[in-house]
Design a protein around this motif. Structure first.
Motif, short mmCIF file in Angstrom:
data_model
loop_
_atom_site.label_atom_id
_atom_site.label_comp_id
_atom_site.label_asym_id
_atom_site.label_seq_id
_atom_site.Cartn_x
_atom_site.Cartn_y
_atom_site.Cartn_z
N GLY A 137 0.79 -1.23 0.00
CA GLY A 137 0.00 0.00 0.00
C GLY A 137 0.82 1.28 0.00
N TYR A 138 2.12 1.16 0.12
CA TYR A 138 2.99 2.33 0.06
C TYR A 138 3.48 2.51 -1.38
N PRO A 139 3.83 3.75 -1.76
CA PRO A 139 4.23 3.98 -3.15
C PRO A 139 5.49 3.21 -3.58
N VAL A 140 5.48 2.81 -4.83
CA VAL A 140 6.66 2.22 -5.45
C VAL A 140 7.65 3.36 -5.67
N SER A 141 8.91 3.14 -5.30
CA SER A 141 9.94 4.15 -5.52
C SER A 141 11.29 3.47 -5.71
N SER A 142 12.18 4.17 -6.41
CA SER A 142 13.53 3.64 -6.60
C SER A 142 14.23 3.45 -5.26
N THR A 143 13.97 4.34 -4.31
CA THR A 143 14.59 4.22 -2.99
C THR A 143 14.20 2.90 -2.33
#
Length: 160
Positions: A137-143
């Motif tokens: 449920g959290y955003p996909v990010s490169s980090t």
């Protein structure tokens, strides 16, 4: 579907290309005949993204991005522009019609329009793309991908 804009702009760091990047690019190619893709320079990332460690150099990120565009979108019209600030070519050229950004970075579109107005350029239409959520449920990010939490499609790799 007919393209609504002659030229649209979008941008990012594109260190690890993931489904969020693909959603952003997909929208840009859907609405624009030509897409200017700003890619953050290594220096810009060092200065503005704090202690974020890039996996790939600017040159490698551009090469990976070009390959991904060809594989995913085929023969589309685009150009890559090196970003040394958040504005890039959007504040320089009157021929850009719209900017495609994530909902997280849409505020930059408003800042760009303020600068364009002061320069006598027409405002850009701002097209926001929702952040893509990972399985948790959290955003996909490169980090998060670099940290080993998720893969590029948002699948969880480790339990928190």
């Amino acid at each position: 579907m007919e393209k609504k804009y002659d030229v649209v702009a979008t941008g990012g760091t594109f260190d690890v290309i993931h489904i969020g990047h693909l959603a952003l690019l997909s929208k840009a190619f859907q609405v624009g005949k030509k897409v200017i893709i700003g890619v953050s320079s290594d220096a810009f990332v060092r200065v503005n993204k704090g202690n974020k460690k890039l996996i790939h150099s600017y040159e490698q990120r551009v090469s990976n991005l070009k390959a991904k565009i060809e594989d995913t979108f085929g023969n589309v019209s685009y150009e890559i522009s090196k970003l040394d600030d958040v504005y890039g070519p959007t504040v320089l050229y009157g021929y850009v019609d719209a900017i495609v950004s994530s909902t997280e970075t849409a505020v930059n579109g408003h800042l760009i329009n303020e600068i364009r107005s002061k320069k006598g350029l027409k405002s850009l239409n701002i097209i926001s793309v929702n952040m893509i959520q990972a399985e948790d449920g959290y955003p996909v990010s490169s980090t998060r991908i670099r940290n080993g939490e998720i893969d590029s499609s948002g699948k969880l790799l480790k339990i928190k």
